[in-house]
Motif scaffolding. Structure first.
Motif, mmCIF file in Angstrom:
data_model
loop_
_atom_site.group_PDB
_atom_site.id
_atom_site.type_symbol
_atom_site.label_atom_id
_atom_site.label_comp_id
_atom_site.label_asym_id
_atom_site.label_seq_id
_atom_site.Cartn_x
_atom_site.Cartn_y
_atom_site.Cartn_z
ATOM 1 N N HIS A 1 0.842 -1.202 0.000
ATOM 2 C CA HIS A 1 0.000 0.000 0.000
ATOM 3 C C HIS A 1 0.876 1.251 0.000
ATOM 4 O O HIS A 1 2.094 1.148 0.129
ATOM 5 C CB HIS A 1 -0.940 -0.044 1.213
ATOM 6 C CG HIS A 1 -1.710 -1.331 1.293
ATOM 7 N ND1 HIS A 1 -2.837 -1.585 0.549
ATOM 8 C CD2 HIS A 1 -1.452 -2.486 1.976
ATOM 9 C CE1 HIS A 1 -3.260 -2.814 0.789
ATOM 10 N NE2 HIS A 1 -2.433 -3.384 1.653
ATOM 11 N N VAL A 2 0.261 2.403 -0.158
ATOM 12 C CA VAL A 2 1.042 3.642 -0.224
ATOM 13 C C VAL A 2 0.397 4.713 0.657
ATOM 14 O O VAL A 2 -0.780 4.622 1.011
ATOM 15 C CB VAL A 2 1.135 4.184 -1.672
ATOM 16 C CG1 VAL A 2 1.817 3.192 -2.590
ATOM 17 C CG2 VAL A 2 -0.240 4.563 -2.226
ATOM 18 N N LYS A 3 1.210 5.719 0.951
ATOM 19 C CA LYS A 3 0.665 6.929 1.581
ATOM 20 C C LYS A 3 0.129 7.812 0.465
ATOM 21 O O LYS A 3 0.663 7.803 -0.652
ATOM 22 C CB LYS A 3 1.772 7.686 2.318
ATOM 23 C CG LYS A 3 2.229 7.016 3.596
ATOM 24 C CD LYS A 3 3.334 7.846 4.244
ATOM 25 C CE LYS A 3 3.846 7.118 5.474
ATOM 26 N NZ LYS A 3 5.106 7.644 5.961
ATOM 27 N N TYR A 4 -0.917 8.593 0.794
ATOM 28 C CA TYR A 4 -1.557 9.407 -0.237
ATOM 29 C C TYR A 4 -1.278 10.900 -0.080
ATOM 30 O O TYR A 4 -1.020 11.380 1.029
ATOM 31 C CB TYR A 4 -3.076 9.245 -0.161
ATOM 32 C CG TYR A 4 -3.590 7.852 -0.425
ATOM 33 C CD1 TYR A 4 -3.389 7.237 -1.656
ATOM 34 C CD2 TYR A 4 -4.298 7.164 0.550
ATOM 35 C CE1 TYR A 4 -3.887 5.961 -1.901
ATOM 36 C CE2 TYR A 4 -4.800 5.892 0.319
ATOM 37 C CZ TYR A 4 -4.583 5.293 -0.911
ATOM 38 O OH TYR A 4 -5.071 4.040 -1.146
ATOM 39 N N ARG B 1 -3.944 9.656 -4.962
ATOM 40 C CA ARG B 1 -2.643 9.783 -5.625
ATOM 41 C C ARG B 1 -1.546 9.536 -4.588
ATOM 42 O O ARG B 1 -1.605 10.070 -3.467
ATOM 43 C CB ARG B 1 -2.478 11.175 -6.212
ATOM 44 C CG ARG B 1 -1.289 11.246 -7.151
ATOM 45 C CD ARG B 1 -1.129 12.610 -7.785
ATOM 46 N NE ARG B 1 -0.207 12.514 -8.909
ATOM 47 C CZ ARG B 1 0.621 13.474 -9.279
ATOM 48 N NH1 ARG B 1 0.621 14.637 -8.661
ATOM 49 N NH2 ARG B 1 1.431 13.293 -10.293
ATOM 50 N N PRO B 2 -0.559 8.711 -4.910
ATOM 51 C CA PRO B 2 0.501 8.458 -3.929
ATOM 52 C C PRO B 2 1.213 9.747 -3.523
ATOM 53 O O PRO B 2 1.403 10.646 -4.358
ATOM 54 C CB PRO B 2 1.452 7.521 -4.681
ATOM 55 C CG PRO B 2 0.615 6.885 -5.733
ATOM 56 C CD PRO B 2 -0.384 7.921 -6.138
ATOM 57 N N LEU B 3 1.592 9.792 -2.252
ATOM 58 C CA LEU B 3 2.319 10.972 -1.758
ATOM 59 C C LEU B 3 3.644 11.121 -2.515
ATOM 60 O O LEU B 3 4.051 12.226 -2.862
ATOM 61 C CB LEU B 3 2.577 10.801 -0.255
ATOM 62 C CG LEU B 3 3.191 11.990 0.469
ATOM 63 C CD1 LEU B 3 2.297 13.220 0.379
ATOM 64 C CD2 LEU B 3 3.445 11.640 1.935
ATOM 65 N N ASP C 1 9.387 13.789 -7.899
ATOM 66 C CA ASP C 1 10.466 12.820 -8.190
ATOM 67 C C ASP C 1 10.449 11.651 -7.215
ATOM 68 O O ASP C 1 11.493 11.099 -6.850
ATOM 69 C CB ASP C 1 11.844 13.494 -8.198
ATOM 70 C CG ASP C 1 12.069 14.289 -9.478
ATOM 71 O OD1 ASP C 1 11.591 13.853 -10.536
ATOM 72 O OD2 ASP C 1 12.715 15.350 -9.412
ATOM 73 N N TYR C 2 9.229 11.287 -6.811
ATOM 74 C CA TYR C 2 9.013 10.106 -5.957
ATOM 75 C C TYR C 2 9.783 10.199 -4.634
ATOM 76 O O TYR C 2 10.116 9.204 -4.012
ATOM 77 C CB TYR C 2 9.398 8.822 -6.714
ATOM 78 C CG TYR C 2 8.665 8.709 -8.029
ATOM 79 C CD1 TYR C 2 7.368 8.242 -8.099
ATOM 80 C CD2 TYR C 2 9.281 9.115 -9.217
ATOM 81 C CE1 TYR C 2 6.683 8.183 -9.311
ATOM 82 C CE2 TYR C 2 8.607 9.056 -10.428
ATOM 83 C CZ TYR C 2 7.312 8.585 -10.470
ATOM 84 O OH TYR C 2 6.635 8.541 -11.665
ATOM 85 N N LEU C 3 10.071 11.440 -4.221
ATOM 86 C CA LEU C 3 10.824 11.679 -2.977
ATOM 87 C C LEU C 3 12.132 10.873 -2.976
ATOM 88 O O LEU C 3 12.546 10.299 -1.956
ATOM 89 C CB LEU C 3 9.963 11.338 -1.741
ATOM 90 C CG LEU C 3 8.605 12.059 -1.688
ATOM 91 C CD1 LEU C 3 7.757 11.545 -0.534
ATOM 92 C CD2 LEU C 3 8.796 13.575 -1.576
ATOM 93 N N MET C 4 12.741 10.849 -4.132
ATOM 94 C CA MET C 4 13.995 10.093 -4.321
ATOM 95 C C MET C 4 15.011 10.430 -3.229
ATOM 96 O O MET C 4 15.281 11.598 -2.958
ATOM 97 C CB MET C 4 14.553 10.440 -5.708
ATOM 98 C CG MET C 4 15.969 9.995 -5.982
ATOM 99 S SD MET C 4 16.173 8.223 -5.912
ATOM 100 C CE MET C 4 15.647 7.753 -7.543
ATOM 101 N N GLY D 1 16.264 3.929 -4.156
ATOM 102 C CA GLY D 1 16.178 5.272 -3.601
ATOM 103 C C GLY D 1 14.753 5.705 -3.329
ATOM 104 O O GLY D 1 14.512 6.751 -2.737
ATOM 105 N N VAL D 2 13.784 4.898 -3.777
ATOM 106 C CA VAL D 2 12.374 5.210 -3.538
ATOM 107 C C VAL D 2 11.886 4.326 -2.392
ATOM 108 O O VAL D 2 12.211 3.136 -2.338
ATOM 109 C CB VAL D 2 11.531 4.965 -4.812
ATOM 110 C CG1 VAL D 2 10.042 5.139 -4.530
ATOM 111 C CG2 VAL D 2 11.977 5.911 -5.918
ATOM 112 N N GLU D 3 11.108 4.916 -1.499
ATOM 113 C CA GLU D 3 10.656 4.170 -0.335
ATOM 114 C C GLU D 3 9.310 3.498 -0.615
ATOM 115 O O GLU D 3 8.433 4.071 -1.271
ATOM 116 C CB GLU D 3 10.510 5.119 0.858
ATOM 117 C CG GLU D 3 10.332 4.371 2.161
ATOM 118 C CD GLU D 3 10.079 5.315 3.325
ATOM 119 O OE1 GLU D 3 10.358 6.516 3.205
ATOM 120 O OE2 GLU D 3 9.567 4.822 4.354
#
Lengths: 167, 428
Positions: free
Chosen positions: B299-302, B308-310, B316-319, B332-334
């Motif tokens: 699952h993902v945080k929104y 929409r994923p946080l 940049d996907y919080l790289m 590098g992506v959580e």
């Protein structure tokens, strides 16, 4: 607001700027039938246009000259080729076995694949009337040797796989 | 590698396309029940397979999924008033019921029967397992209702989420049947994620990064078995079922809940990734449910207030390059879900498969594409219904088992791959 780099470069518009060039060289895929049932399939598939794939419909052995078994592949035109040389020059080796047919020759092919660090893919192609125990017998023989083992019904899957592999 | 025309065939799902017609043979998840939480709640915009619709729950609890736009002047009915058993366009007061039938045109005399002649396109919408499902094909072909195990267990045994994925459905779905990426992309998470860690099988995953695959035709699609070495003389098998066209399950780990996905096209360049977790025989613990809500596991945080994923392409996907360098994450992506989605979205809105260089171990993907194309053509050319429509095709499970070398999972794990009420999952 400025777009992030990931947002900016993943649009359909940006996809048009991907460099168009052949990103791989033609690869040598060797397709070997392990029995007469699969030889027929290989014969049919080989008539399609391929990018250099080589098709062999049988394997014969010559153990008379010493302890090392020499194996020969027979192509569709009736020519023979040295199995060891063909494997050494391959990028990928695909063996095809009819369910319940004798597939023991795979061990020699696999040995050469290991020696030359080649990937061996094995396809078991059951006839419509194939029994589960026949499929299992083939799997038992092929499993120790294949990196990828597929039970696929029909000739069209062989074509799809070889196309996907750019054979 | 696919030819350009093959790639178009499998990726385009709009009305009238062969793959669109194939998808329209199935019940598909489109909303969470929480999105229409009560009678007369606000309507919700829905886009599925390039069709814009609006969903609502009327005053009596009936569910409706109808054309988004008012038949009068084309106003979006998302602005509508959901009241007195219908959705009323706020512009001139036209009102529609859950079947799309116009029931009121205020400017015309009731006796004229004008309203009866107006009907919006509508699709059936049903609720099952906390999910709202629609069927968008011809009524005469409507199949049995969804019987997937995750939506038939008691609600306290399951958790389902969805997220927007900004790429074509197929490249997202192909990630679900590509078992070999786990040893790389997700390696940092197997021993850290609360919904994965602690399983005995994890050590085999991490110790053997070169699995061997066996792919078998199944009645509803495929079984993809990934084999790794276990203790001397035995193999650790992870078996992923894929049921046509877009259902996959991840093999379980220990006593953690089982999880899986549906990949439903929104249009050709976006899809909804549905992620479900359930346990066949017990309620999810508070810790498990909280972890799922917190975006752990699949699952993902929104972004607040959205699906929409946080971590998304806009940031940049919080790289985190430091985490990548330190080995905390491989890319590098959580988070497992976004690790997959970020890479799949980076392929572009529709992956150009003419440039791929597949290898022998990609045969699961090759075979799934082949099955999809074959089924789409059989439906188009001969009217043959595809697999995956019957209850027995839906009653599948993933499994993780240890077997002796001479046993094939399709036989040795046969029972484990069938969903049976009250029977625990086969897991290591």
């Amino acid at each position: 607001m400025l777009l992030s780099e990931s947002a900016r470069v993943t649009t359909a518009q940006e996809a048009k700027f991907r460099i168009q060039y052949p990103n791989s060289k033609p690869r040598a895929v060797k397709v070997i039938a392990l029995d007469t049932q699969s030889a027929k399939l290989v014969d049919e598939v080989s008539t399609l246009p391929w990018n250099g794939a080589a098709f062999f419909k049988s394997l014969s052995f010559d153990a008379a000259k010493g302890t090392n078994v020499k194996a020969w592949l027979n192509d569709l035109a009736g020519h023979t080729a040295d199995l060891a040389t063909e494997v050494a020059n391959a990028d990928c080796v695909v063996v095809i076995s009819g369910a319940g047919q004798d597939a023991h020759s795979v061990s020699l092919i696999a040995e050469l694949c290991t020696q030359h660090h080649k990937t061996l893919v094995a396809l078991v192609v059951p006839q419509d009337a194939a029994r589960d125990d026949e499929i299992d017998a083939s799997l038992r023989i092929l499993r120790p040797h294949a990196k990828m083992l597929v039970i696929a019904h029909g000739r069209d899957y062989i074509e799809a796989m070889l196309t996907a592999l750019r054979a | 590698m696919l030819k350009k025309e093959q790639n178009e065939l499998v990726t385009q799902t709009g009305p009238g396309t062969p793959m669109g017609d194939l998808f329209r043979c199935y019940w598909l998840p489109i909303l969470l029940s929480e999105e229409l939480p009560e009678n007369d709640c606000p309507p919700v915009r829905v886009k599925v397979m390039s069709e814009r619709l609006v969903a609502f729950r009327d005053s009596e609890g009936k569910l409706g999924l109808i054309d988004e736009f008012c038949a009068h002047r084309g106003v979006s009915l998302w602005f509508g008033r959901n009241e007195e058993c219908g959705l009323r366009c706020p512009y001139h007061g036209w009102k529609f019921d859950t079947t799309g039938q116009c029931v009121e045109v205020p400017s015309e005399p009731v006796e004229s029967g004008y309203a009866k002649k107006i009907k919006l396109k509508s699709y059936p919408l049903i609720e099952k397992g906390g999910v709202l499902w629609t069927y968008m094909g011809p009524p005469e072909r409507q199949p049995v209702e969804p019987e997937w195990e995750f939506c038939t267990v008691p609600l306290n045994q399951s958790f389902t989420s969805k997220r927007l994925q900004e790429c074509n459905w197929l490249q997202a779905m192909e990630g679900g049947i590509d078992s070999s990426h786990v040893s790389f992309l997700h390696r940092g998470d197997l021993n850290n994620d609360p919904l994965f860690k602690g399983a005995a099988g994890n050590k085999y995953n991490l110790a053997d990064s070169k699995p061997v695959f066996e792919v078998v035709d199944a009645p509803g699609g495929l079984y993809i078995g990934a084999r790794r070495n276990a203790e001397e003389g035995s193999y650790y098998w992870r078996i992923t079922p894929w049921v046509m066209p877009c259902f996959t399950m991840v093999p379980p780990r220990g006593d953690h809940p089982i999880h899986g996905h549906f990949w439903v096209p929104i249009d050709d360049e976006t899809c909804t990734a549905w992620s479900f977790d359930y346990h066949p025989v017990r309620a999810l613990s508070d810790n498990e449910r909280n972890a799922m809500k917190d975006g752990k596991g699949i699952h993902v945080k929104y972004v607040p207030g959205t699906y929409r994923p946080l971590a998304n392409k806009d940031n940049d996907y919080l790289m985190d390059r430091a985490a990548q360098k330190a080995g905390k994450t491989f890319s590098g992506v959580e988070g497992i879900g976004m690790q997959d989605a970020s890479l799949q979205e980076s392929m572009g809105p529709i992956c150009d498969r003419t440039k791929e260089n597949l290898v022998g171990t990609d045969n699961g993907i090759i075979m799934a594409r082949h099955r999809l194309m074959r089924a789409a053509k059989a439906l188009r050319d001969k009217g043959e219904l595809p697999p995956g429509l019957t209850v027995d095709h839906m009653k599948v499970r993933s499994a993780a088992v240890i077997l002796p070398p001479d046993q094939h999972y399709k036989d040795a794990a046969k029972e484990a791959l069938i969903a049976k009420e009250g029977v625990r999952q086969a897991s290591v």
